[in-house]
Design a protein around this motif. Structure first.
Motif, PDB file in Angstrom:
ATOM      1  N   GLN A 318       0.916  -1.039   0.132  1.00  0.00           N
ATOM      2  CA  GLN A 318       0.031  -0.077  -0.204  1.00  0.00           C
ATOM      3  C   GLN A 318       0.913   1.231   0.034  1.00  0.00           C
ATOM      4  N   GLY A 319       0.550   2.140  -1.227  1.00  0.00           N
ATOM      5  CA  GLY A 319       1.442   3.264  -0.893  1.00  0.00           C
ATOM      6  C   GLY A 319       1.808   3.752  -2.187  1.00  0.00           C
ATOM      7  N   GLN A 320       2.730   4.773  -2.402  1.00  0.00           N
ATOM      8  CA  GLN A 320       3.324   5.184  -3.914  1.00  0.00           C
ATOM      9  C   GLN A 320       4.738   4.440  -3.979  1.00  0.00           C
ATOM     10  N   PRO A 321       4.711   3.817  -5.150  1.00  0.00           N
ATOM     11  CA  PRO A 321       6.108   3.066  -5.349  1.00  0.00           C
ATOM     12  C   PRO A 321       7.290   3.869  -5.439  1.00  0.00           C
ATOM     13  N   SER A 322       7.172   5.370  -5.839  1.00  0.00           N
ATOM     14  CA  SER A 322       8.133   6.183  -5.596  1.00  0.00           C
ATOM     15  C   SER A 322       8.420   6.971  -4.266  1.00  0.00           C
ATOM     16  N   GLY A 323       7.395   6.593  -3.347  1.00  0.00           N
ATOM     17  CA  GLY A 323       7.653   6.921  -1.999  1.00  0.00           C
ATOM     18  C   GLY A 323       7.094   8.440  -1.854  1.00  0.00           C
ATOM     19  N   VAL A 324       6.556   8.440  -0.845  1.00  0.00           N
ATOM     20  CA  VAL A 324       5.888   9.822  -0.395  1.00  0.00           C
ATOM     21  C   VAL A 324       6.490  10.016   1.162  1.00  0.00           C
ATOM     22  N   LEU A 325       6.343   8.824   1.884  1.00  0.00           N
ATOM     23  CA  LEU A 325       6.506   9.098   3.356  1.00  0.00           C
ATOM     24  C   LEU A 325       7.640   7.856   3.559  1.00  0.00           C
ATOM     25  N   TRP A 326       8.445   7.870   2.819  1.00  0.00           N
ATOM     26  CA  TRP A 326       9.186   6.563   3.013  1.00  0.00           C
ATOM     27  C   TRP A 326      10.682   6.965   3.413  1.00  0.00           C
ATOM     28  N   TYR A 327      11.217   6.476   4.388  1.00  0.00           N
ATOM     29  CA  TYR A 327      12.593   6.442   4.781  1.00  0.00           C
ATOM     30  C   TYR A 327      13.484   5.441   4.283  1.00  0.00           C
ATOM     31  N   LEU A 328      14.720   5.737   3.906  1.00  0.00           N
ATOM     32  CA  LEU A 328      15.510   4.815   3.452  1.00  0.00           C
ATOM     33  C   LEU A 328      16.153   4.259   4.718  1.00  0.00           C
ATOM     34  N   MET A 329      16.717   2.955   4.521  1.00  0.00           N
ATOM     35  CA  MET A 329      17.344   2.268   5.391  1.00  0.00           C
ATOM     36  C   MET A 329      18.697   3.054   5.885  1.00  0.00           C
ATOM     37  N   SER A 330      19.077   3.692   4.860  1.00  0.00           N
ATOM     38  CA  SER A 330      20.408   4.378   5.253  1.00  0.00           C
ATOM     39  C   SER A 330      20.175   5.560   6.155  1.00  0.00           C
ATOM     40  N   GLN A 331      19.021   5.924   6.150  1.00  0.00           N
ATOM     41  CA  GLN A 331      18.749   7.223   7.110  1.00  0.00           C
ATOM     42  C   GLN A 331      18.329   6.850   8.485  1.00  0.00           C
ATOM     43  N   LEU A 332      18.523   5.469   8.762  1.00  0.00           N
ATOM     44  CA  LEU A 332      18.457   5.060  10.192  1.00  0.00           C
ATOM     45  C   LEU A 332      19.874   4.860  10.974  1.00  0.00           C
ATOM     46  N   THR A 333      20.017   5.161  12.235  1.00  0.00           N
ATOM     47  CA  THR A 333      21.166   4.626  12.971  1.00  0.00           C
ATOM     48  C   THR A 333      21.137   3.121  12.800  1.00  0.00           C
ATOM     49  N   ALA A 334      22.611   2.843  12.996  1.00  0.00           N
ATOM     50  CA  ALA A 334      22.710   1.309  13.091  1.00  0.00           C
ATOM     51  C   ALA A 334      21.798   0.333  13.933  1.00  0.00           C
ATOM     52  N   PRO A 335      21.654   0.837  15.329  1.00  0.00           N
ATOM     53  CA  PRO A 335      20.728  -0.106  16.053  1.00  0.00           C
ATOM     54  C   PRO A 335      19.384   0.252  15.777  1.00  0.00           C
TER      55      PRO A 335
END
Ligand code: MG
Length: 385
Positions: A318-335
């Motif tokens: 569910q959502g937009q394939p191009s992303g609207v409210l998406w975070y990339l994994m790389s935008q999270l801290t390691a933990p």
């Protein structure tokens, strides 16, 4: 013992629509007030000042009492202007002589003054001015920036630097009068002193005629000279006079009210601002716009479904394939990235979004540099095929 004879008059003049001057005189007190302010507010300020000064001085007929009387008038005019918007901006000059008693009960004449109404002393046909105008031009004369001749025609000669009802604190010129029997004192508004020369004032005010006739002559002469302003005059003639044992000549200023006292004092405090319907309307519009924005973004983000290959499984997202409210994994801290990798479960989409948002916030804090793209993974739905 100090005694005086008196006469007083006030006149609208030939140009003004109404009379904003006010005068008062009795055996102990003489006052001239020249009100200013739009509509009829000037005369309210002048009348109120006379009434306040009379009331206060009757209770405390001393030098300090006379100063306090001007302070009381200042408070009353300010309070009235605060409570009645149509009186906003009103004020008045005041010049007064009161017979003030010292500790021994001896009554001597004391002059108090704020603004550009004037006091003159007349002796043997000569005139001496007792008051300084609190006007811009005259202040500049005292500072040496203008000559008296320049001040007399300066465009700012009518602009007052002090007035009653202008500020919460007031500075009052207070001086003891040194008079002898036979001396006359003229108190007047600028409608008289602007129209007549010192010579004419001296001649008419000193004329060996009954005081009421002398006052009438002064008013008539000012009208004959143009009568462009309201005209007021009080004329006193000393029969007996005591001189103050410790004469005073200084400017006394009221102390600024302490902030705490001011907020609890009805006399100085302005009314608390009320929340009007306009404030509510603006707040409602603001909240409406914010809620609308969130709703549109939410609707757009979740309005479609798309299919994707999820490691060999056909998944429905569910959502937009191009992303609207998406975070990339790389935008999270390691933990946090490790937490996501463990596929944590959340009881609702709201808490899931909240968890991801917190994670992203921690990443921003850690990196201190924001990335340009902000998209959220909303892998909520699922289905295998
Ligand atoms: Mg005037």
């Amino acid at each position: 013992m100090t005694r005086w004879r008196y006469a007083a008059a006030t006149d609208t003049g030939l140009v003004r629509q109404n009379n904003q001057d006010a005068v008062y005189v009795d055996d102990h007190l003489a006052i001239v007030a020249d009100g200013m302010g739009g509509h009829a507010a000037g005369d309210v300020a002048a009348m109120m000042t006379i009434s306040s000064v009379r009331e206060e001085f009757a209770m405390h007929p001393s030098v300090d009492g006379l100063f306090r009387a001007i302070e009381a008038a200042n408070r009353d005019v300010l309070d009235d202007a605060t409570q009645n918007p149509e009186h906003f901006g009103m004020g008045t000059t005041v010049i007064a002589i009161g017979l003030t008693e010292d500790a021994a009960g001896v009554a001597t004449p004391t002059l108090v003054h704020v603004g550009d109404s004037r006091a003159y002393q007349l002796r043997d046909g000569a005139l001496r001015r007792l008051s300084d105008d609190h006007s811009v031009a005259e202040e500049w004369v005292r500072m040496g920036r203008l000559t008296p001749e320049e001040a007399a025609v300066h465009p700012r000669r009518h602009q007052l630097t002090r007035g009653v009802g202008v500020e919460a604190t007031i500075a009052v010129d207070v001086s003891s009068l040194e008079a002898i029997p036979g001396d006359r004192i003229l108190l007047c508004s600028d409608g008289l002193s602007n129209e007549l020369s010192d010579d004419t004032l001296a001649q008419l005010a000193s004329a060996p005629r009954p005081l009421d006739e002398a006052v009438g002559d002064l008013i008539s002469a000012a009208k004959l000279a143009g009568g462009r302003d309201n005209i007021s005059a009080v004329l006193l003639e000393f029969l007996d006079v005591d001189v103050a044992a410790t004469p005073i000549k200084r400017t006394i200023s009221s102390a600024p009210a302490p902030v705490a006292a001011r907020s609890s004092s009805s006399s100085f405090s302005r009314p608390r601002r009320r929340v009007t319907w306009r404030v509510w309307a603006v707040a409602a519009i603001f909240v409406g716009v914010a809620v609308g924005f969130v709703a549109i973004v939410h609707w757009y983000a979740y309005s479609t479904y798309y299919l994707a290959n999820d490691a060999g499984t056909v998944a429905i997202y569910q959502g937009q394939p191009s992303g609207v409210l998406w975070y990339l994994m790389s935008q999270l801290t390691a933990p946090d990235a490790r937490t996501i990798s463990s596929n944590p479960s959340e009881p609702s989409i709201t808490t899931a979004l909240s968890v991801v948002s917190s994670m992203h916030h921690r990443w921003l804090q850690q990196r201190a540099v924001a990335t340009t793209t902000t998209t959220t993974v909303t892998t909520t739905t699922v289905a295998g095929g």
